[in-house]
Design an enzyme around this catalytic site. Structure first.
Site, PDB file in Angstrom:
ATOM      1  N   ASP A   1       0.848  -1.193   0.000  1.00 19.28           N
ATOM      2  CA  ASP A   1       0.000   0.000   0.000  1.00 19.28           C
ATOM      3  C   ASP A   1       0.882   1.241   0.000  1.00 19.28           C
ATOM      4  O   ASP A   1       1.902   1.292   0.684  1.00 19.28           O
ATOM      5  CB  ASP A   1      -0.910   0.022   1.230  1.00 19.28           C
ATOM      6  CG  ASP A   1      -1.820  -1.193   1.279  1.00 19.28           C
ATOM      7  OD1 ASP A   1      -2.438  -1.494   0.252  1.00 19.28           O
ATOM      8  OD2 ASP A   1      -1.898  -1.829   2.347  1.00 19.28           O
TER       9      ASP A   1
ATOM     10  N   ASP B   1       0.727   5.214   0.724  1.00 18.66           N
ATOM     11  CA  ASP B   1      -0.047   6.299   1.323  1.00 18.66           C
ATOM     12  C   ASP B   1       0.688   7.618   1.122  1.00 18.66           C
ATOM     13  O   ASP B   1       1.907   7.714   1.318  1.00 18.66           O
ATOM     14  CB  ASP B   1      -0.260   6.055   2.815  1.00 18.66           C
ATOM     15  CG  ASP B   1      -1.076   4.799   3.076  1.00 18.66           C
ATOM     16  OD1 ASP B   1      -1.843   4.400   2.183  1.00 18.66           O
ATOM     17  OD2 ASP B   1      -0.955   4.220   4.176  1.00 18.66           O
TER      18      ASP B   1
ATOM     19  N   ASP C   1       1.506   6.441  15.079  1.00 19.30           N
ATOM     20  CA  ASP C   1       1.609   5.497  16.183  1.00 19.30           C
ATOM     21  C   ASP C   1       3.041   5.080  16.506  1.00 19.30           C
ATOM     22  O   ASP C   1       3.543   5.337  17.597  1.00 19.30           O
ATOM     23  CB  ASP C   1       0.713   4.266  15.930  1.00 19.30           C
ATOM     24  CG  ASP C   1       0.882   3.685  14.538  1.00 19.30           C
ATOM     25  OD1 ASP C   1       1.838   4.055  13.823  1.00 19.30           O
ATOM     26  OD2 ASP C   1       0.044   2.845  14.151  1.00 19.30           O
TER      27      ASP C   1
END
Length: 485
Positions: free
Chosen positions: A75, A77, A168
């Protein structure tokens, strides 16, 4: 696994030595191994287009981290200082999504590039909202928290430094700048990759309070990357695991698929159990394991581990897996447990199975939701576990045509591999699939208890209904004859 990063660290060791005084660490193109050739061309298009429109834009998070660890990114981003509405206006092939986190998906065929706006941490009591009077779109602050302190919405825009601090884990705060091909490290993520550790940005307890799913993500990354969870990040998890009860079941359903259906299921399962998280995802299955439930047909934990191992192997071989199959594995022990209870109460085999499946699924959806498109094939797999042994006559041919036959057959193999004695049922069905017409008939004849001398199981005699005395009396009174034949 860290060959790419070791090269980077060797070339950039002087930069790490001064990191405390020079955040962000900026790694120029000639001192890292990340190349555009290993990135999604469509993600690069998005970056260049945003730059052309006058906005800052970076690749961020997993795609940068994985590339440095020599894992192929899946992925890509993008993060930018453009608002979602501005991004949406630039790309005609995009759509706005989300309420909790407002994002833009830019679509290129089957590939989706996710674009988010730089965010800042919202204050715990901040529930204000600034609205653009002209467009009615969110512009600036839009945040809210639950009574438990969990972030319900987080659309407070900021700058890149603030965006890095609200992410995070440190290795997810790495930014790739396509303008000069440099990597920007704001939180020590490069050093943590070198140390092979998962470390939370900021105070771990506070970050878990804001979003308990971060505990699951810590476990997922540790299993995926074969990293250790840094002590300050790991220590609060057992005491705060109960906060998962406040997460919507639909969100936890998706997290379970990422946790156990991404090719590292066995390692992830052990960590979930170690940190006391598994019980909040599959409480009834966890109860069976902890109670050491004994059943001659299944060793609960051995069965689950075998199912996860087979799933991991399929994914690593590039084969597809179905989410419903994973859930069927994880819930089967409790279905079997309930089925045993209902049989003891006198229910026939099939109604007992249907009631057991319904009860287990009803209890499970309170923790992780299961869409009907998955629960229906799960029931079919479980039902076939009782039908596949009855393979004589024309039944074998009929069962083989069942749309869920292959999944149920694989399920049988997992049961046998984990120690269940099914009288070589898996081998029989494998032989049946491989045999020619004559071979199939021979196999059916050998399995037919009427032809090979095996004793048939005793049939349950149907319960006789009592005659309706009122209806008989009225019939006699009206002159109708009553036959006793």
């Amino acid at each position: 696994m860290l060959t790419g990063f070791k090269y980077l660290a060797k070339k950039a060791s002087s930069l790490f030595a001064t990191k405390s005084a020079t955040y962000p660490i900026v790694i120029p193109r000639d001192k890292h191994t990340l190349s555009r050739s290993g990135l999604s061309p469509n993600a690069i298009k998005v970056l260049y287009r945003l730059n052309k429109e006058g906005f800052d834009a970076y690749l961020v998070g997993g795609c940068v981290r994985d590339h440095l660890i020599d894992i192929e990114p899946k992925d890509f981003d993008v993060v930018t200082n453009a608002t979602p509405e501005e991004v949406h206006a630039i790309f005609s092939n995009s759509r706005l999504i989300g309420r909790r986190f407002r994002l833009v998906h830019v679509t290129y065929g089957r590939e989706i590039i996710e674009v988010s706006t730089f965010r800042a941490n919202s204050a715990p009591t901040d529930e204000s909202k600034e609205i653009n009077g002209d467009s009615g779109n969110l512009k600036g602050k839009d945040s809210a928290r639950s009574a438990h302190g969990i972030i319900l919405r987080d659309n407070v825009w900021g700058d890149i430094e603030q965006d890095a601090q609200r992410r995070d884990f440190t290795f997810n705060a790495l930014y790739y700048n396509v303008a000069d091909f440099s990597i920007h490290d704001y939180c020590g993520g490069l050093e943590d990759i070198q140390k092979q550790q998962v470390r939370m940005i900021g105070d771990a307890s506070q970050r878990y309070q804001e979003d308990p799913v971060r505990m699951l993500r810590a476990v997922r990354f540790a299993a995926k990357l074969n990293f250790e969870i840094e002590p300050n990040t790991a220590n609060p998890i057992k005491d705060m695991a109960h906060l998962l009860d406040h997460i919507p079941p639909a969100r936890l359903f998706e997290e379970v698929l990422k946790l156990l259906g991404s090719g590292n299921g066995v390692a992830t399962y052990h960590l979930l159990r170690e940190y006391g998280l598994f019980r909040y995802l599959f409480p009834e299955t966890d109860d069976l394991i902890r109670s050491n439930w004994k059943n001659p047909h299944i060793d609960v934990e051995k069965f689950i581990l075998q199912g996860l191992k087979n799933t991991d192997n399929r994914i690593q071989e590039g084969k597809s897996t179905a989410p419903y199959f994973l859930y069927a594995i994880l819930l089967w022990p409790k279905v079997l447990h309930r089925h045993t209870e209902f049989l003891a109460q006198g229910l026939p085999e099939t109604p007992a199975l249907h009631q057991a499946a319904s009860l287990v699924l009803d209890n499970q959806v309170a923790h992780t939701s299961i869409p009907r498109r998955f629960s229906t094939p799960m029931r079919e797999i479980w039902d076939l576990q009782f039908r596949l042994p009855k393979r004589f006559g024309k039944r074998a041919f009929t069962l083989e045509q069942h749309p869920r036959f292959r999944a149920a057959f694989d399920f049988i193999l997992i049961r046998e591999e984990s120690g269940s004695d099914l009288d070589n049922l898996g081998s029989w069905w494998q032989d049946f699939q491989d045999a020619n017409d004559k071979g199939r008939l021979d196999l059916i004849n050998k399995a037919d208890p009427l032809k090979n001398g095996k004793k048939l199981p005793a049939k349950r005699r149907p319960r006789r209904r009592k005659p309706n005395s009122k209806r008989v009396i009225s019939s006699v009174d009206s002159g109708d004859s009553v036959s006793h034949e």
